[in-house]
Design a protein around this motif. Structure first.
Motif, PDB file in Angstrom:
ATOM      1  N   PRO A  68       0.819  -1.219   0.000  1.00 49.73           N
ATOM      2  CA  PRO A  68       0.000   0.000   0.000  1.00 49.73           C
ATOM      3  C   PRO A  68       0.848   1.262   0.000  1.00 49.73           C
ATOM      4  CG  PRO A  68      -0.081  -1.105   2.142  1.00 49.73           C
ATOM      5  CD  PRO A  68       0.589  -2.045   1.197  1.00 49.73           C
ATOM      6  N   ALA A  69       2.150   1.118   0.280  1.00 48.59           N
ATOM      7  CA  ALA A  69       3.023   2.287   0.301  1.00 48.59           C
ATOM      8  C   ALA A  69       3.561   2.630  -1.079  1.00 48.59           C
ATOM      9  CB  ALA A  69       4.199   2.050   1.254  1.00 48.59           C
ATOM     10  N   LEU A  70       3.475   1.710  -2.033  1.00 51.67           N
ATOM     11  CA  LEU A  70       4.063   1.918  -3.353  1.00 51.67           C
ATOM     12  C   LEU A  70       3.093   2.612  -4.307  1.00 51.67           C
ATOM     13  CD1 LEU A  70       5.821  -1.536  -3.871  1.00 51.67           C
ATOM     14  CD2 LEU A  70       6.921   0.653  -3.318  1.00 51.67           C
ATOM     15  N   VAL A  71       3.643   3.417  -5.212  1.00 52.84           N
ATOM     16  CA  VAL A  71       2.829   4.053  -6.242  1.00 52.84           C
ATOM     17  C   VAL A  71       2.208   2.992  -7.139  1.00 52.84           C
ATOM     18  CG1 VAL A  71       2.927   5.535  -8.288  1.00 52.84           C
ATOM     19  CG2 VAL A  71       4.126   6.222  -6.201  1.00 52.84           C
ATOM     20  N   GLN A  72       2.994   1.943  -7.457  1.00 51.83           N
ATOM     21  CA  GLN A  72       2.509   0.846  -8.278  1.00 51.83           C
ATOM     22  C   GLN A  72       3.359  -0.396  -7.985  1.00 51.83           C
ATOM     23  OE1 GLN A  72       4.938   1.738 -12.396  1.00 51.83           O
ATOM     24  NE2 GLN A  72       2.930   2.669 -12.142  1.00 51.83           N
ATOM     25  N   PRO A  73       2.863  -1.586  -8.320  1.00 49.36           N
ATOM     26  CA  PRO A  73       3.665  -2.801  -8.095  1.00 49.36           C
ATOM     27  C   PRO A  73       5.000  -2.726  -8.836  1.00 49.36           C
ATOM     28  CG  PRO A  73       1.389  -3.373  -8.573  1.00 49.36           C
ATOM     29  CD  PRO A  73       1.517  -1.903  -8.847  1.00 49.36           C
ATOM     30  N   LYS A  80      10.888  -0.501 -16.887  1.00 56.25           N
ATOM     31  CA  LYS A  80      10.263  -0.179 -18.159  1.00 56.25           C
ATOM     32  C   LYS A  80       9.786   1.272 -18.173  1.00 56.25           C
ATOM     33  CE  LYS A  80       8.622  -4.895 -18.993  1.00 56.25           C
ATOM     34  NZ  LYS A  80       7.421  -5.747 -19.217  1.00 56.25           N
ATOM     35  N   ALA A  81       9.659   1.800 -19.376  1.00 47.90           N
ATOM     36  CA  ALA A  81       9.182   3.175 -19.523  1.00 47.90           C
ATOM     37  C   ALA A  81       7.802   3.318 -18.904  1.00 47.90           C
ATOM     38  CB  ALA A  81       9.135   3.553 -21.004  1.00 47.90           C
ATOM     39  N   GLY A  82       7.620   4.405 -18.130  1.00 49.83           N
ATOM     40  CA  GLY A  82       6.328   4.680 -17.508  1.00 49.83           C
ATOM     41  C   GLY A  82       6.153   4.084 -16.133  1.00 49.83           C
ATOM     42  N   THR A  83       7.124   3.288 -15.681  1.00 52.34           N
ATOM     43  CA  THR A  83       7.010   2.706 -14.339  1.00 52.34           C
ATOM     44  C   THR A  83       7.507   3.698 -13.292  1.00 52.34           C
ATOM     45  OG1 THR A  83       9.196   1.682 -14.544  1.00 52.34           O
ATOM     46  CG2 THR A  83       7.288   0.345 -15.165  1.00 52.34           C
ATOM     47  N   GLU A  84       6.931   3.613 -12.110  1.00 50.09           N
ATOM     48  CA  GLU A  84       7.323   4.473 -10.999  1.00 50.09           C
ATOM     49  C   GLU A  84       7.691   3.610  -9.802  1.00 50.09           C
ATOM     50  OE1 GLU A  84       5.610   8.477 -10.233  1.00 50.09           O
ATOM     51  OE2 GLU A  84       3.872   7.641 -11.287  1.00 50.09           O
ATOM     52  N   HIS A  85       8.982   3.572  -9.499  1.00 47.85           N
ATOM     53  CA  HIS A  85       9.449   2.780  -8.362  1.00 47.85           C
ATOM     54  C   HIS A  85       9.580   3.701  -7.157  1.00 47.85           C
ATOM     55  CE1 HIS A  85      11.505  -0.023 -11.535  1.00 47.85           C
ATOM     56  NE2 HIS A  85      10.175  -0.075 -11.575  1.00 47.85           N
ATOM     57  N   ARG A  86       8.450   4.170  -6.692  1.00 46.34           N
ATOM     58  CA  ARG A  86       8.481   5.179  -5.628  1.00 46.34           C
ATOM     59  C   ARG A  86       7.477   4.865  -4.536  1.00 46.34           C
ATOM     60  NH1 ARG A  86       7.243  10.628  -6.342  1.00 46.34           N
ATOM     61  NH2 ARG A  86       5.640  10.113  -7.866  1.00 46.34           N
ATOM     62  N   THR A 111       5.406 -11.900  -4.526  1.00 47.70           N
ATOM     63  CA  THR A 111       4.668 -13.075  -4.995  1.00 47.70           C
ATOM     64  C   THR A 111       5.228 -13.527  -6.339  1.00 47.70           C
ATOM     65  OG1 THR A 111       2.997 -11.690  -6.069  1.00 47.70           O
ATOM     66  CG2 THR A 111       2.549 -12.403  -3.817  1.00 47.70           C
ATOM     67  N   SER A 112       5.153 -14.826  -6.582  1.00 45.88           N
ATOM     68  CA  SER A 112       5.568 -15.403  -7.859  1.00 45.88           C
ATOM     69  C   SER A 112       4.497 -16.375  -8.315  1.00 45.88           C
ATOM     70  CB  SER A 112       6.917 -16.116  -7.702  1.00 45.88           C
ATOM     71  OG  SER A 112       7.346 -16.653  -8.940  1.00 45.88           O
TER      72      SER A 112
END
Length: 297
Positions: free
Chosen positions: A81-86, A104-110, A125-126
């Motif tokens: 829940p803390a991440l902008v996206q997975p 990848k382009a457009g990803t946000e690791h924030r 998860t895998s």
């Protein structure tokens, strides 16, 4: 061919970035998720990393890695829940048990901006199976990150994180290093019962010891004199920074008998200069008297 080349470049860039990141924050799946009978026997470890080993703040970029994955794994997804996206992790190389974070382009690791401070769960998860979990310790956005806040005698080199004991009535030097200084903040204020008035520490001060341990941070330094009537003991030392929005607390130790008035380094230097001036004046008077005596003879 072009896509293969891009993929190789992304993997190499990920490896290089991970080498520049600071200490990892870890959690083992063995504690959070006991190994299943049909799963790998080796615990999978989930780590998160913050540039330069700093405290993780709301809005910060964050990097994850997993270690101990079974042979043949191909993808792990990190959710929180803390991440902008997975965030997606793939093998470092074919057959590797270690990972690299895809970019990848457009990803946000924030971390989500404006998130409240706290501990937030993160799950790896895998193919729908949980392989590891951890908790993200998130600080408020724009928080101070004080790497050290020390006090000691002026001639001591404050290169550590612990303050040196000081005597009542002595001159002291104070150093505070903030890895996340507020924009435009050139001074901070320090208060304590051992001072008659609050002490101002500034950037670019002559009291800055120039220690490499302060690299990457903003150094505030200054000097003051302790009250001479302070009994031995431990006293609070409080810095007010980030334009008055944040306080940082430390303890200082006062030991020994009070220094007599005028025994500080500054006062001794002043007295020495005054003595030298008086001596010069005395020599001049003696010379004048000798000349007058010679003229009278």
């Amino acid at each position: 061919m072009f896509h293969d080349t891009v993929a190789r470049v992304m993997v190499v860039a990920g490896i290089a970035l991970m080498s520049l990141l600071g200490p990892t924050h870890r959690a083992s799946a063995e504690a959070a998720n006991p190994p299943r009978a049909d799963g790998p026997s080796t615990a999978v470890r989930l780590d998160y990393h913050v540039p330069q080993g700093r405290t993780l703040e709301a809005g910060d970029t964050v990097w994850f890695s997993v270690q101990g994955m079974p042979p043949g794994w191909d993808r792990v997804e990190i959710t929180s829940p803390a991440l902008v996206q997975p965030i997606t992790l793939t093998p470092l190389k074919k057959g590797s048990t270690e990972s690299v974070q895809t970019n990848k382009a457009g990803t946000e690791h924030r971390i989500r901006p404006g998130l409240r401070p706290g501990a937030y769960p993160a799950t790896a998860t895998s193919h729908g199976r949980t392989v590891a979990t951890t908790r993200l310790e998130v600080a408020a956005e724009g928080s101070a990150e004080i790497s050290r806040f020390v006090i000691g005698p002026p001639d001591a080199f404050p290169g550590g994180e612990d303050s040196a004991p000081v005597r009542p009535g002595s001159d002291v030097r104070l150093v505070l290093t903030d890895l996340r200084a507020a924009p435009g903040e050139n001074s901070v204020t320090v208060s304590s019962p051992v001072f008659d008035t609050p002490v101002t520490l500034t950037t670019g001060s002559a009291d800055d010891p120039g220690c490499k341990c302060d690299d990457g941070g903003t150094v505030y330094a200054g000097h003051a004199r302790l009250r001479g009537d302070v009994p031995e003991g431990r006293y609070p030392l409080t810095a007010l920074s980030h334009h008055g929005r944040q306080t940082t607390n430390r303890q200082l130790t006062v030991v020994g008998e009070p220094l007599p008035h005028g025994s500080s380094r500054t006062t001794v230097a002043t007295a020495a200069a005054a003595a030298a001036a008086l001596a010069s004046a005395g020599v001049l008077v003696v010379r004048r008297r000798s000349r007058r005596a010679a003229a009278s003879a």
